[in-house]
Design an enzyme around this catalytic site. Structure first.
Site, PDB file in Angstrom:
ATOM      1  N   CYS A 106       0.482  -1.105  -0.445  1.00 27.98           N
ATOM      2  CA  CYS A 106      -0.156  -0.035  -0.567  1.00 27.98           C
ATOM      3  C   CYS A 106       0.620   1.466  -0.667  1.00 27.98           C
ATOM      4  CB  CYS A 106      -1.119  -0.143   1.115  1.00 27.98           C
ATOM      5  SG  CYS A 106      -2.471   1.032   1.358  1.00 27.98           S
ATOM      6  N   HIS A 209      -3.779  -5.000   0.701  1.00 25.67           N
ATOM      7  CA  HIS A 209      -3.850  -5.426   1.920  1.00 25.67           C
ATOM      8  C   HIS A 209      -3.789  -6.694   1.960  1.00 25.67           C
ATOM      9  CE1 HIS A 209      -2.577  -1.809   4.137  1.00 25.67           C
ATOM     10  NE2 HIS A 209      -3.263  -1.291   3.497  1.00 25.67           N
ATOM     11  N   GLU A 211      -1.982  -8.708   3.566  1.00 28.65           N
ATOM     12  CA  GLU A 211      -1.628  -9.143   5.395  1.00 28.65           C
ATOM     13  C   GLU A 211      -3.008  -9.484   5.100  1.00 28.65           C
ATOM     14  OE1 GLU A 211      -1.102  -6.012   4.168  1.00 28.65           O
ATOM     15  OE2 GLU A 211      -2.315  -4.891   5.827  1.00 28.65           O
TER      16      GLU A 211
END
Ligand code: MN
Length: 233
Positions: A106, A209, A211
């Site tokens: 990001c 994202h 994660e």
């Protein structure tokens, strides 16, 4: 166990640093030991941090100062973090020079682009297109739009996919690509969503994202697994 340096968000008003646990969990699942890199104000400390870690993860956060890419801030630009900019731009350039694996997420993806002379849209809706809503902070951990993956890219090799469904928590994006970078994914509106630096052993930037998807989507966890594997090469 490979040590991965992770840059946290610094609130320059309160002096507090924060990090979403998702980053650390995804790295742990990949078999790595994440360590948070504190803000420091001298290059000697930055060099020492890089020397000690096996890889660098640049995490999400505030907008980059437009001065990082030679522009004046527009009213649509969000909050910035000048101290973090200086540290992360340095760490990113040096990680590439030292051939330390780099995963840039990001804001980190935008740092990677600007570290190599690239530029950003200060606000996608104002400067590019509002055909797809990219600042979808309402569903931070769920896919909201597809991206097409460039055939032959590292991202394609890692995920084994020609398209991915991704979350989207950004109002800025890569405009002009930095030197030596290639595009590895685009959204349906044409916006660049992932970049890589083929000259490095492993340097990948993603605008989404992974994660926050990696606990449920194998292709998102695969990015962390490939990154950590590269840290041992
Ligand atoms: Mn997006």
């Amino acid at each position: 166990m490979h040590l991965i340096g992770v840059t946290p968000t610094l609130d320059e008003q309160t002096g507090r640093i924060t990090i979403n646990q998702d980053y650390l969990d995804a790295l742990r699942r990949a078999g790595a030991l994440p360590v948070l890199l504190p803000l420091a104000e001298d290059t000697a400390a930055w060099e020492e941090m890089l020397r000690r870690v096996d890889g660098l993860l640049l995490s999400g956060g505030a907008d980059l100062c437009p001065a990082s890419y030679g522009e004046e801030p527009l009213p649509v630009c969000g909050e910035t973090a000048p101290l973090r900019d200086a540290e992360e731009l340095y760490l990113c350039r040096r990680a590439l020079e030292m051939k330390k694996p780099l995963l840039a997420i990001c804001r980190g993806h935008q740092v990677l682009n600007c570290a190599l002379g690239g530029t950003l849209y200060q606000d996608i809706a104002a400067q590019y297109s509002d055909s797809i809503s990219h600042p979808r902070h309402d569903t931070p951990r769920d896919p909201v739009h597809p991206v097409s993956v460039t055939p032959g890219s590292r991202l394609a090799a890692i995920t084994g996919r020609s398209a991915l469904q991704v979350n989207s928590r950004h109002h800025q994006a890569v405009k002009d690509l930095g030197r030596g970078l290639t595009v590895s994914a685009r959204a349906e509106d044409g916006l660049i969503e992932a970049i890589e630096y083929p000259a490095a052993p492993f340097a990948l930037g993603v605008q989404w994202h992974p994660e926050a998807l990696s606990d449920r989507y194998a292709e998102a966890q695969a990015l962390f697994n490939a990154f950590v594997e590269a840290c041992g090469a």
